[in-house]
Design a protein around this motif. Sequence first.
Motif, PDB file in Angstrom:
ATOM      1  N   HIS A  80       0.847  -1.204   0.000  1.00 16.27           N
ATOM      2  CA  HIS A  80       0.000   0.000   0.000  1.00 16.27           C
ATOM      3  C   HIS A  80       0.880   1.250   0.000  1.00 16.27           C
ATOM      4  CE1 HIS A  80      -4.045  -1.633   0.528  1.00 16.27           C
ATOM      5  NE2 HIS A  80      -3.618  -2.421   1.491  1.00 16.27           N
ATOM      6  N   TRP A 119       0.859   4.190  -2.749  1.00 22.00           N
ATOM      7  CA  TRP A 119       0.493   5.570  -2.378  1.00 22.00           C
ATOM      8  C   TRP A 119       1.605   6.529  -2.772  1.00 22.00           C
ATOM      9  CZ3 TRP A 119      -4.148   7.037  -1.875  1.00 22.00           C
ATOM     10  CH2 TRP A 119      -5.106   6.340  -1.149  1.00 22.00           C
ATOM     11  N   ASP A 131      -2.279   5.136   6.847  1.00 17.03           N
ATOM     12  CA  ASP A 131      -2.343   3.788   7.412  1.00 17.03           C
ATOM     13  C   ASP A 131      -3.662   3.570   8.163  1.00 17.03           C
ATOM     14  OD1 ASP A 131      -1.516   1.267   8.058  1.00 17.03           O
ATOM     15  OD2 ASP A 131      -0.082   1.884   9.594  1.00 17.03           O
ATOM     16  N   GLY A 132      -4.328   2.458   7.851  1.00 15.79           N
ATOM     17  CA  GLY A 132      -5.539   2.079   8.575  1.00 15.79           C
ATOM     18  C   GLY A 132      -6.811   2.737   8.071  1.00 15.79           C
ATOM     19  N   ARG A 160      -9.459   3.935   1.428  1.00 16.36           N
ATOM     20  CA  ARG A 160      -8.739   4.531   0.299  1.00 16.36           C
ATOM     21  C   ARG A 160      -9.046   6.034   0.161  1.00 16.36           C
ATOM     22  NH1 ARG A 160     -10.497   1.530  -4.769  1.00 16.36           N
ATOM     23  NH2 ARG A 160     -10.093  -0.197  -3.340  1.00 16.36           N
ATOM     24  N   SER A 179      -9.536  -2.023   4.187  1.00 17.44           N
ATOM     25  CA  SER A 179      -9.251  -2.317   2.773  1.00 17.44           C
ATOM     26  C   SER A 179     -10.305  -3.209   2.154  1.00 17.44           C
ATOM     27  CB  SER A 179      -7.894  -3.003   2.663  1.00 17.44           C
ATOM     28  OG  SER A 179      -7.722  -3.499   1.348  1.00 17.44           O
ATOM     29  N   HIS A 229      -9.561  -4.970  -0.235  1.00 11.37           N
ATOM     30  CA  HIS A 229      -8.792  -6.114  -0.719  1.00 11.37           C
ATOM     31  C   HIS A 229      -8.513  -7.143   0.378  1.00 11.37           C
ATOM     32  CE1 HIS A 229      -7.804  -4.546  -4.696  1.00 11.37           C
ATOM     33  NE2 HIS A 229      -7.632  -3.368  -4.133  1.00 11.37           N
TER      34      HIS A 229
HETATM   35  O1  LIG Z   1      -7.294  -1.695  -0.428  1.00 10.05           O
HETATM   36  P1  LIG Z   1      -8.079  -0.424  -0.318  1.00 10.05           P
HETATM   37  O2  LIG Z   1      -9.559  -0.654  -0.306  1.00 10.05           O
HETATM   38  O3  LIG Z   1      -7.651   0.583  -1.311  1.00 10.05           O
HETATM   39  O4  LIG Z   1      -7.825   0.173   1.128  1.00 10.05           O
HETATM   40  C1  LIG Z   1      -6.705   0.879   1.382  1.00 10.05           C
HETATM   41  C2  LIG Z   1      -6.241   1.044   2.806  1.00 10.05           C
HETATM   42  O5  LIG Z   1      -6.376  -0.161   3.548  1.00 10.05           O
HETATM   43  C3  LIG Z   1      -5.856  -0.110   4.863  1.00 10.05           C
HETATM   44  O6  LIG Z   1      -6.007  -1.357   5.473  1.00 10.05           O
HETATM   45  C4  LIG Z   1      -4.383   0.246   4.819  1.00 10.05           C
HETATM   46  O7  LIG Z   1      -3.901   0.365   6.128  1.00 10.05           O
HETATM   47  C5  LIG Z   1      -4.185   1.528   4.073  1.00 10.05           C
HETATM   48  O8  LIG Z   1      -2.833   1.779   3.916  1.00 10.05           O
HETATM   49  C6  LIG Z   1      -4.777   1.433   2.701  1.00 10.05           C
HETATM   50  O9  LIG Z   1      -4.638   2.648   2.010  1.00 10.05           O
END
Ligand SMILES: O=P(O)(O)OC[C@H]1O[C@@H](O)[C@H](O)[C@@H](O)[C@@H]1O
Length: 257
Positions: free
Chosen positions: A39, A43, A76-77, A80, A146, A148
């Motif tokens: 990530h 970024w 972080d955390g 998006r 996230s 993902h």
């Molecule tokens: O995977 P996604 O949906 O884009 O989510 C992003 C965020 O998910 C979080 O778990 C991370 O700590 C972040 O760093 C990240 O930007």
Amino acid sequence: MPRPRSPDTSRAALAPVLRDVRAVVFDTDGVITDSARVHAAAWKEAFDAFLQAHPPEDPDLRRPFDERDDYLRHVDGKSRLDGAEAFLAARGIETSAETVRAVAADKERLFTRRLHEHGVDAYPGTVRLVKALRAAGVPRAAASASRHAGELLDRAGVLDLFDALVDGGEAARLDLPGKPEPDLFLEAVRRLGVPADRAAVVEDALAGVEAGRRGGFALVVGVDRAAGADTGARLLRHGADIVVHDLGELCAGGAPK
Ligand SMILES: O=P(O)(O)OC[C@H]1O[C@@H](O)[C@H](O)[C@@H](O)[C@@H]1O
């Protein structure tokens, strides 16, 4: 046939600080899987391209995204869109919905590409602890901002170690506010059927340990992946009760040398 171990015997495989805990919620990126670095790198590429194309008026605010400090402090955390908005605002950029969405979409494209190229692994110490909790009959959830998260856990081969998963997609569907609000973690323990004041949260993000504290969890474990010399102290200031470098430290006998 071996007799099943009694709960007390199997809890002996856990560090004393975990022995009264009835459920554990693990953040995903940087706690279960080593994907926080993926990530952060995506970024950086997205933000640096934006800063070059639209340099802030103040030269001090033009410096590139710092994968350690800026990541920990602003991104972080968080989801998006929340992460994109927080960093751009910190650099004095007017954060229209369109700008935030464009940078977030760029990061998503870069993240997905890196993930497919390099893959992702689970931290061995985390897997050890999760298995020790499973053996002790302690329910475990994964929670993440996230979208993902499920895919990451699956790719790392650990998805089936968890009884529940609340990811960014679920958070959006349920309209849960992001960290530092505790709603994501509270939803996770609700699904495990355990009140927050009998459960632990494990987090590497400042916004995440703060969410654990605000949620009234019995124990907030900060994981310091050595983003900076003072990361451990910052995790403690934001709400961690204890800080470890490796979750194997929470198995009886600690992390292997
Ligand atoms: O995977 P996604 O949906 O884009 O989510 C992003 C965020 O998910 C979080 O778990 C991370 O700590 C972040 O760093 C990240 O930007």
